[in-house]
Structure formats: C-alpha cells, structure tokens
Design a protein around this motif. Structure first.
Motif, PDB file in Angstrom:
ATOM      1  N   ASP A 142      -1.213  -6.723   4.537  1.00  0.00           N
ATOM      2  CA  ASP A 142      -1.205  -5.438   3.841  1.00  0.00           C
ATOM      3  C   ASP A 142      -0.577  -4.365   4.731  1.00  0.00           C
ATOM      4  OD1 ASP A 142      -1.696  -3.468   1.972  1.00  0.00           O
ATOM      5  OD2 ASP A 142      -3.822  -3.894   1.771  1.00  0.00           O
ATOM      6  N   THR A 143      -1.022  -4.319   5.984  1.00  0.00           N
ATOM      7  CA  THR A 143      -0.485  -3.338   6.933  1.00  0.00           C
ATOM      8  C   THR A 143       0.998  -3.554   7.166  1.00  0.00           C
ATOM      9  OG1 THR A 143      -2.632  -3.138   8.030  1.00  0.00           O
ATOM     10  CG2 THR A 143      -0.700  -2.426   9.276  1.00  0.00           C
ATOM     11  N   ARG A 144       1.386  -4.818   7.392  1.00  0.00           N
ATOM     12  CA  ARG A 144       2.795  -5.098   7.669  1.00  0.00           C
ATOM     13  C   ARG A 144       3.671  -4.818   6.451  1.00  0.00           C
ATOM     14  NH1 ARG A 144       5.501  -8.214  11.350  1.00  0.00           N
ATOM     15  NH2 ARG A 144       3.927  -7.353  12.743  1.00  0.00           N
ATOM     16  N   PHE A 145       3.180  -5.150   5.268  1.00  0.00           N
ATOM     17  CA  PHE A 145       3.954  -4.911   4.052  1.00  0.00           C
ATOM     18  C   PHE A 145       4.226  -3.420   3.866  1.00  0.00           C
ATOM     19  CE2 PHE A 145       4.554  -4.928  -0.656  1.00  0.00           C
ATOM     20  CZ  PHE A 145       5.580  -5.854  -0.724  1.00  0.00           C
ATOM     21  N   GLN A 146       3.241  -2.606   4.177  1.00  0.00           N
ATOM     22  CA  GLN A 146       3.443  -1.158   4.076  1.00  0.00           C
ATOM     23  C   GLN A 146       4.476  -0.689   5.094  1.00  0.00           C
ATOM     24  OE1 GLN A 146       0.014   1.371   4.833  1.00  0.00           O
ATOM     25  NE2 GLN A 146       0.770   2.865   3.353  1.00  0.00           N
ATOM     26  N   GLU A 147       4.451  -1.277   6.284  1.00  0.00           N
ATOM     27  CA  GLU A 147       5.458  -0.925   7.289  1.00  0.00           C
ATOM     28  C   GLU A 147       6.862  -1.309   6.841  1.00  0.00           C
ATOM     29  OE1 GLU A 147       2.479  -1.655  11.148  1.00  0.00           O
ATOM     30  OE2 GLU A 147       4.058  -3.092  10.672  1.00  0.00           O
ATOM     31  N   LEU A 148       6.980  -2.433   6.148  1.00  0.00           N
ATOM     32  CA  LEU A 148       8.291  -2.922   5.731  1.00  0.00           C
ATOM     33  C   LEU A 148       8.815  -2.234   4.484  1.00  0.00           C
ATOM     34  CD1 LEU A 148       7.832  -6.793   6.174  1.00  0.00           C
ATOM     35  CD2 LEU A 148       8.895  -5.182   7.762  1.00  0.00           C
ATOM     36  N   THR A 149       7.911  -1.849   3.574  1.00  0.00           N
ATOM     37  CA  THR A 149       8.348  -1.386   2.255  1.00  0.00           C
ATOM     38  C   THR A 149       7.862   0.013   1.882  1.00  0.00           C
ATOM     39  OG1 THR A 149       6.414  -2.225   1.046  1.00  0.00           O
ATOM     40  CG2 THR A 149       8.206  -3.790   1.473  1.00  0.00           C
ATOM     41  N   GLY A 150       6.883   0.551   2.619  1.00  0.00           N
ATOM     42  CA  GLY A 150       6.291   1.831   2.246  1.00  0.00           C
ATOM     43  C   GLY A 150       5.264   1.700   1.137  1.00  0.00           C
ATOM     44  N   ARG A 151       4.918   0.482   0.742  1.00  0.00           N
ATOM     45  CA  ARG A 151       3.982   0.231  -0.346  1.00  0.00           C
ATOM     46  C   ARG A 151       2.871  -0.672   0.152  1.00  0.00           C
ATOM     47  NH1 ARG A 151       2.253  -3.490  -4.018  1.00  0.00           N
ATOM     48  NH2 ARG A 151       2.488  -3.183  -6.283  1.00  0.00           N
ATOM     49  N   ARG A 152       1.636  -0.383  -0.232  1.00  0.00           N
ATOM     50  CA  ARG A 152       0.531  -1.269   0.075  1.00  0.00           C
ATOM     51  C   ARG A 152       0.544  -2.474  -0.864  1.00  0.00           C
ATOM     52  NH1 ARG A 152      -3.858   0.916   2.827  1.00  0.00           N
ATOM     53  NH2 ARG A 152      -4.518  -1.266   2.917  1.00  0.00           N
ATOM     54  N   LEU A 153      -0.085  -3.556  -0.440  1.00  0.00           N
ATOM     55  CA  LEU A 153      -0.312  -4.670  -1.350  1.00  0.00           C
ATOM     56  C   LEU A 153      -1.251  -4.243  -2.462  1.00  0.00           C
ATOM     57  CD1 LEU A 153      -0.959  -7.633   1.145  1.00  0.00           C
ATOM     58  CD2 LEU A 153       1.196  -7.025   0.019  1.00  0.00           C
ATOM     59  N   ASP A 154      -1.198  -4.936  -3.580  1.00  0.00           N
ATOM     60  CA  ASP A 154      -2.242  -4.782  -4.586  1.00  0.00           C
ATOM     61  C   ASP A 154      -3.527  -5.387  -4.002  1.00  0.00           C
ATOM     62  OD1 ASP A 154      -0.666  -3.749  -6.940  1.00  0.00           O
ATOM     63  OD2 ASP A 154       0.471  -5.563  -6.460  1.00  0.00           O
ATOM     64  N   PRO A 155      -4.697  -4.935  -4.411  1.00  0.00           N
ATOM     65  CA  PRO A 155      -5.955  -5.403  -3.810  1.00  0.00           C
ATOM     66  C   PRO A 155      -6.342  -6.805  -4.275  1.00  0.00           C
ATOM     67  CG  PRO A 155      -6.424  -3.812  -5.523  1.00  0.00           C
ATOM     68  CD  PRO A 155      -4.926  -3.837  -5.377  1.00  0.00           C
ATOM     69  N   LEU A 156      -5.451  -7.751  -4.011  1.00  0.00           N
ATOM     70  CA  LEU A 156      -5.604  -9.140  -4.419  1.00  0.00           C
ATOM     71  C   LEU A 156      -5.432 -10.034  -3.197  1.00  0.00           C
ATOM     72  CD1 LEU A 156      -3.075  -9.044  -7.402  1.00  0.00           C
ATOM     73  CD2 LEU A 156      -5.526  -8.597  -7.546  1.00  0.00           C
ATOM     74  N   TRP A 157      -6.017 -11.225  -3.246  1.00  0.00           N
ATOM     75  CA  TRP A 157      -5.723 -12.200  -2.211  1.00  0.00           C
ATOM     76  C   TRP A 157      -5.844 -13.604  -2.758  1.00  0.00           C
ATOM     77  CZ3 TRP A 157      -8.965 -15.523   1.059  1.00  0.00           C
ATOM     78  CH2 TRP A 157     -10.284 -15.623   0.630  1.00  0.00           C
ATOM     79  N   HIS A 179     -10.152 -12.374  -5.246  1.00  0.00           N
ATOM     80  CA  HIS A 179      -9.447 -13.645  -5.107  1.00  0.00           C
ATOM     81  C   HIS A 179      -8.799 -14.063  -6.421  1.00  0.00           C
ATOM     82  CE1 HIS A 179      -8.974 -18.052  -4.459  1.00  0.00           C
ATOM     83  NE2 HIS A 179      -8.565 -17.597  -3.292  1.00  0.00           N
ATOM     84  N   VAL A 180      -7.590 -14.622  -6.308  1.00  0.00           N
ATOM     85  CA  VAL A 180      -6.838 -15.131  -7.452  1.00  0.00           C
ATOM     86  C   VAL A 180      -6.543 -16.606  -7.198  1.00  0.00           C
ATOM     87  CG1 VAL A 180      -4.738 -14.939  -8.833  1.00  0.00           C
ATOM     88  CG2 VAL A 180      -5.812 -12.871  -7.872  1.00  0.00           C
ATOM     89  N   GLY A 181      -7.165 -17.469  -7.964  1.00  0.00           N
ATOM     90  CA  GLY A 181      -6.886 -18.904  -7.866  1.00  0.00           C
ATOM     91  C   GLY A 181      -5.761 -19.282  -8.808  1.00  0.00           C
ATOM     92  N   TRP A 182      -5.889 -20.433  -9.457  1.00  0.00           N
ATOM     93  CA  TRP A 182      -4.904 -20.846 -10.455  1.00  0.00           C
ATOM     94  C   TRP A 182      -5.560 -21.806 -11.432  1.00  0.00           C
ATOM     95  CZ3 TRP A 182      -4.297 -22.019  -5.191  1.00  0.00           C
ATOM     96  CH2 TRP A 182      -4.551 -23.348  -4.833  1.00  0.00           C
ATOM     97  N   ALA A 183      -4.923 -21.977 -12.572  1.00  0.00           N
ATOM     98  CA  ALA A 183      -5.441 -22.886 -13.590  1.00  0.00           C
ATOM     99  C   ALA A 183      -5.077 -24.324 -13.240  1.00  0.00           C
ATOM    100  CB  ALA A 183      -4.848 -22.520 -14.956  1.00  0.00           C
ATOM    101  N   PRO A 184      -5.853 -25.304 -13.708  1.00  0.00           N
ATOM    102  CA  PRO A 184      -5.483 -26.704 -13.450  1.00  0.00           C
ATOM    103  C   PRO A 184      -4.043 -27.006 -13.877  1.00  0.00           C
ATOM    104  CG  PRO A 184      -7.699 -26.609 -14.344  1.00  0.00           C
ATOM    105  CD  PRO A 184      -7.153 -25.208 -14.423  1.00  0.00           C
ATOM    106  N   ALA A 185      -3.660 -26.561 -15.067  1.00  0.00           N
ATOM    107  CA  ALA A 185      -2.291 -26.802 -15.534  1.00  0.00           C
ATOM    108  C   ALA A 185      -1.279 -25.970 -14.773  1.00  0.00           C
ATOM    109  CB  ALA A 185      -2.195 -26.505 -17.031  1.00  0.00           C
ATOM    110  N   GLY A 186      -1.748 -24.905 -14.108  1.00  0.00           N
ATOM    111  CA  GLY A 186      -0.848 -24.029 -13.372  1.00  0.00           C
ATOM    112  C   GLY A 186      -0.446 -24.553 -12.013  1.00  0.00           C
ATOM    113  N   PHE A 187      -1.067 -25.631 -11.561  1.00  0.00           N
ATOM    114  CA  PHE A 187      -0.673 -26.263 -10.300  1.00  0.00           C
ATOM    115  C   PHE A 187       0.640 -26.997 -10.546  1.00  0.00           C
ATOM    116  CE2 PHE A 187      -0.849 -29.996  -7.411  1.00  0.00           C
ATOM    117  CZ  PHE A 187      -0.856 -29.322  -6.195  1.00  0.00           C
ATOM    118  N   LEU A 188       1.782 -26.361 -10.204  1.00  0.00           N
ATOM    119  CA  LEU A 188       3.080 -26.944 -10.527  1.00  0.00           C
ATOM    120  C   LEU A 188       3.382 -28.190  -9.713  1.00  0.00           C
ATOM    121  CD1 LEU A 188       5.390 -23.837 -11.106  1.00  0.00           C
ATOM    122  CD2 LEU A 188       4.215 -25.282 -12.774  1.00  0.00           C
TER     123      LEU A 188
END
Length: 254
Positions: A142-157, A179-188
C-alpha cells in the motif's frame, strides 16, 4: 509463485471459496446486450511476464479488473513494486482498475499460535507475526503503491495461495483490509502444469462453469507453467461476453 501439485491446487481452490468476504462492486464497461450476470476478474502479481499482454487485453475489451500486489521477483530481474514498474502501475490507475495488497514478501500464513500466526516465506524460513506485524505485511504494498502512483490501494487483500488463519484475517480486518478469495470455478488454473491441464481445457472449463457473482483468479506471470494461459484471456473474455456476462472490480465502500 511456486506451482502446487494439481490435486492440492484444486482442493485448495474449493476450500478457499469460503474465505471470500462479500464486498460491494464497482461495475466496469457492460457486455453488449443485456447483462445476464457479473464476474470479477482478479490478478495476482506473480513474475509479471504477461503483465503488458493482460493489460492490453483488458483495455481492448474495456474490462476493469482488480490487481493484488506483492513485491515479487519478476522475469526482468527486478521486483513488481520497484520504481521500474511505476509506469505500468500508473497506467493501470489511469484506466480505472482496482488494487489490493498481496502482502509485501508473498509469504504464506500457516497456523495460529495463541495470538500470533506462523508466516512461511518464499525461501522456506518461517516467522511468527503478531497482529501489528501482519498489518505491516499488508501495508507494505500500500505504501509503495502510493509512492509509485500517488494513489492508495483499495482496502482489500488476498493471501498468497489463498491461505489464511483466523488471526491473520482478524489482524487484517483491524487494520482496514478485507480478504478476497475466489470461486471454485474462478480458479483458472494458470499455475497448474500445462501438460496435464492444457490451455484449451482450462478455457472451456471456465466458460462452462463460471456463473453470476464468481470471482476469477489468475496471475500476471507464473514461473512454472510451460505453456502460459495468459494469451487465452482474450478468448475467455470474448466467450464470457458472448454468454452475456458483465465485469466489475472488487471495491469496499468508503
């Protein structure tokens, strides 16, 4: 990210579907015609080999995705959140994608011990983290992304490998990340061996199984797969749009 044995990877995908937290969605460009369902494309950093190809494919289809970022080693010999990647991430911000933390060191949360959690690093070493240290792992990107882009991450992980523990989830929630996981069918399956799971099989399986509300997970580059799946993204999105699906990013409410 190291490839898991095929049975373990598929079992892990099924088990981790329950770790995904219900999060509000920000719709992206709709599919042609009536929208018959919404899917959420997500990409973890990996080795970034196909980062540009994936970005170009998303732009061509006017689809927004959610990227989960870690300081992983790339095929170029640098790391995904080094200054050398600033133009890439700045361009994705300008395009309107969403972004979450994938931890700083891409370690694996293994088990809880009291109020702490064992964290296994990519080199095989393990550390014991308290809640503050877990939070620091999530805030690093999150910190590094703000340094690179001027934008914070969304509050997701997203936990590497999708592995979480109750302590890790609670610590992340306390410092503002869901936390954001994935659906069984979403595992590509882009990390599975291509000789066992060829691209055409993975593509058709996704087209047949994905349903409304599914979170789809892939990577911007995988070290181990001989025949990468990333070039199939164009056919995947085209096929899903043809079935009436729209696409959205994963974002929390302010």
């Amino acid at each position: 990210m190291m490839a898991l044995p095929a049975p373990l990877a598929l079992a892990l995908a099924l088990a981790l579907a329950t770790t995904s937290v219900a999060i509000s969605a920000t719709p992206a460009a709709p599919a042609a015609g009536p929208c018959k369902g919404t899917l959420y494309l997500t990409f973890d950093t990996g080795n970034m080999r196909h980062a540009e190809l994936i970005a170009d494919t998303l732009a061509r289809h006017a689809v927004k995705a959610t990227f989960f970022l870690a300081q992983e080693k790339t095929l170029r010999g640098d790391h995904a959140l080094d200054a050398s990647w600033a133009p890439y991430w700045q361009a994705r911000v300008a395009e309107g994608h969403a972004f979450g933390s994938h931890t700083w060191r891409h370690g694996s949360f293994r088990e809880d011990t009291g109020a702490q959690v064992r964290y296994r690093l990519m080199d095989g070493r393990s550390e014991t983290l308290d809640a503050r240290a877990v939070c620091d792992e999530l805030k690093g990107p999150d910190t590094r992304f703000q340094e690179l882009t001027g934008r914070r991450l969304d509050p997701l992980w997203r936990a590497p490998g999708g592995r979480t523990t109750p302590n890790a989830l609670a610590a992340a929630q306390a410092c503002g990340y869901r936390h954001v996981g994935w659906a069984p069918a979403g595992f590509l399956g882009d990390e599975l061996p291509s000789q066992t799971y060829p691209n055409e099989f993975l593509l058709q399986r996704a087209l047949d199984r994905l349903k409304d509300g599914d979170i789809v997970m892939a990577h911007l580059g995988i070290w181990s797969r001989k025949d990468p799946f990333a070039p199939m993204l164009d056919s995947l999105i085209s096929g899903l749009k043809g079935k009436g699906f729209c696409f959205a990013t994963r974002r929390t409410q302010p």
